[in-house]
Scaffold this motif. Structure first.
Motif, mmCIF file in Angstrom:
data_model
loop_
_atom_site.group_PDB
_atom_site.id
_atom_site.type_symbol
_atom_site.label_atom_id
_atom_site.label_comp_id
_atom_site.label_asym_id
_atom_site.label_seq_id
_atom_site.Cartn_x
_atom_site.Cartn_y
_atom_site.Cartn_z
ATOM 1 N N UNK A 12 0.824 -1.200 0.000
ATOM 2 C CA UNK A 12 0.000 0.000 0.000
ATOM 3 C C UNK A 12 0.861 1.253 0.000
ATOM 4 N N UNK A 13 0.281 2.321 -0.473
ATOM 5 C CA UNK A 13 0.944 3.615 -0.411
ATOM 6 C C UNK A 13 0.117 4.513 0.501
ATOM 7 N N UNK A 14 0.442 4.472 1.756
ATOM 8 C CA UNK A 14 -0.227 5.311 2.748
ATOM 9 C C UNK A 14 0.830 5.804 3.714
ATOM 10 N N UNK A 15 0.581 6.964 4.280
ATOM 11 C CA UNK A 15 1.530 7.540 5.226
ATOM 12 C C UNK A 15 0.760 8.075 6.427
ATOM 13 N N UNK A 16 1.374 7.942 7.582
ATOM 14 C CA UNK A 16 0.754 8.440 8.811
ATOM 15 C C UNK A 16 1.422 9.751 9.213
ATOM 16 N N UNK A 17 0.877 10.357 10.236
ATOM 17 C CA UNK A 17 1.448 11.597 10.751
ATOM 18 C C UNK A 17 2.894 11.373 11.218
ATOM 19 N N UNK A 28 5.134 9.385 9.807
ATOM 20 C CA UNK A 28 5.981 9.438 8.620
ATOM 21 C C UNK A 28 6.203 10.861 8.145
ATOM 22 N N UNK A 29 5.137 11.651 8.132
ATOM 23 C CA UNK A 29 5.243 13.057 7.741
ATOM 24 C C UNK A 29 6.149 13.797 8.720
ATOM 25 N N UNK A 30 6.025 13.477 9.997
ATOM 26 C CA UNK A 30 6.863 14.113 11.017
ATOM 27 C C UNK A 30 8.325 13.785 10.778
ATOM 28 N N UNK A 31 8.640 12.513 10.497
ATOM 29 C CA UNK A 31 10.025 12.135 10.236
ATOM 30 C C UNK A 31 10.545 12.826 8.979
ATOM 31 N N UNK A 32 9.751 12.905 7.925
ATOM 32 C CA UNK A 32 10.163 13.614 6.718
ATOM 33 C C UNK A 32 10.447 15.081 6.991
ATOM 34 N N UNK A 48 7.536 2.408 4.124
ATOM 35 C CA UNK A 48 7.127 1.564 5.244
ATOM 36 C C UNK A 48 8.060 1.742 6.435
ATOM 37 N N UNK A 49 9.372 1.688 6.182
ATOM 38 C CA UNK A 49 10.339 1.825 7.270
ATOM 39 C C UNK A 49 10.326 3.210 7.901
ATOM 40 N N UNK A 50 10.340 4.241 7.055
ATOM 41 C CA UNK A 50 10.327 5.617 7.575
ATOM 42 C C UNK A 50 9.047 5.942 8.310
ATOM 43 N N UNK A 51 7.921 5.465 7.775
ATOM 44 C CA UNK A 51 6.637 5.698 8.434
ATOM 45 C C UNK A 51 6.597 4.984 9.784
ATOM 46 N N UNK A 52 7.140 3.766 9.825
ATOM 47 C CA UNK A 52 7.174 3.017 11.091
ATOM 48 C C UNK A 52 8.040 3.698 12.132
ATOM 49 N N UNK A 71 8.415 7.054 16.981
ATOM 50 C CA UNK A 71 8.919 8.271 17.631
ATOM 51 C C UNK A 71 7.772 9.136 18.134
ATOM 52 N N UNK A 72 6.766 9.323 17.276
ATOM 53 C CA UNK A 72 5.655 10.198 17.643
ATOM 54 C C UNK A 72 4.808 9.603 18.766
ATOM 55 N N UNK A 73 4.533 8.297 18.701
ATOM 56 C CA UNK A 73 3.655 7.669 19.683
ATOM 57 C C UNK A 73 4.411 7.349 20.976
ATOM 58 N N UNK A 74 5.532 6.638 20.854
ATOM 59 C CA UNK A 74 6.234 6.185 22.063
ATOM 60 C C UNK A 74 7.337 7.133 22.505
ATOM 61 N N UNK A 75 7.855 7.942 21.592
ATOM 62 C CA UNK A 75 8.910 8.884 21.953
ATOM 63 C C UNK A 75 8.390 10.121 22.648
ATOM 64 N N UNK A 76 7.306 10.679 22.117
ATOM 65 C CA UNK A 76 6.782 11.914 22.698
ATOM 66 C C UNK A 76 5.346 11.793 23.189
ATOM 67 N N UNK A 77 4.715 10.627 23.017
ATOM 68 C CA UNK A 77 3.384 10.397 23.586
ATOM 69 C C UNK A 77 2.221 10.901 22.766
ATOM 70 N N UNK A 78 2.419 11.108 21.464
ATOM 71 C CA UNK A 78 1.329 11.587 20.611
ATOM 72 C C UNK A 78 0.580 10.442 19.958
ATOM 73 N N UNK A 79 -0.097 10.759 18.874
ATOM 74 C CA UNK A 79 -0.786 9.745 18.078
ATOM 75 C C UNK A 79 -0.370 9.932 16.632
ATOM 76 N N UNK A 80 -0.684 8.951 15.790
ATOM 77 C CA UNK A 80 -0.215 8.990 14.408
ATOM 78 C C UNK A 80 -1.313 8.546 13.440
#
Length: 181
Positions: free
Chosen positions: A5-10, A12-16, A82-86, A91-100
């Motif tokens: 699939x070609x989908x990206x989460x928040x 992945x966008x944050x890492x970019x 896939x790797x970058x989004x993961x 980082x977003x969920x477990x690193x800083x406590x947000x959601x993705x």
């Protein structure tokens, strides 16, 4: 995330975005390769030092939109996504406590046959520059491609850059197809 699939989460966008910000920050702090005198604030930053990164970023955006899942480049692009989004999600969920949540743009951008020809030429140039250029910063180019892959599917600002980019490649492809026929 599924490799097909070609989908990206928040995430992945944050890492970019982090990659883009860090490259610009490094350029700013190092003086951008400008010819400033020692002891100044690095105020002679040369914006041309960011051109390889910007070209790689644009290529990454186009790669995630254009590479089909059956092609070798499509598999590499999907794996990078896939790797970058993961990593970004972790980082977003477990690193800083947000959601993705998912932030993928609604409609994909499609290239014409001539657009794919120009894209294929650009791919060869990117690979050639990576392999044979002594002056091109390789890590910066790879970071630009990864950032483009992660940002290209977003429905926000980076996603809107995909439409004119794909349109420009399609126009160049129409010209190219007309010249070679």
């Amino acid at each position: 995330m599924n490799l097909g699939t070609t989908a990206v989460s928040l995430g992945g966008i944050t890492l970019g975005t982090i990659i883009v910000v860090l490259v610009v920050q490094r350029w700013w702090k190092k003086g951008g390769g400008g010819g400033g005198k020692k002891g100044d604030d690095g105020g002679s930053r040369d914006w041309k030092q960011l051109i390889p990164f910007t070209v790689a970023l644009a290529y990454g955006i186009l790669a995630v939109l254009a590479a089909g899942p059956i092609s070798l480049l499509g598999l590499v692009t999907r794996f990078g996504l896939w790797g970058g989004d993961g990593i970004g999600t972790l980082y977003l969920v477990y690193g800083v406590g947000g959601s993705s949540p998912d932030v993928t743009r609604a409609a994909p951008v499609v290239l014409t046959a001539g657009g794919y020809a120009v894209y294929a030429i650009w791919t060869a140039v990117v690979i050639g520059n990576y392999l044979w250029s002594r002056r091109l910063p390789r890590l910066q180019s790879l970071a630009g491609i990864l950032a483009g892959i992660l940002l290209g599917l977003s429905s926000g600002v980076a996603g809107t850059a995909a439409v004119p980019l794909a349109s420009a490649v399609n126009v160049a492809g129409s010209w190219y197809a007309g010249v070679v026929q």
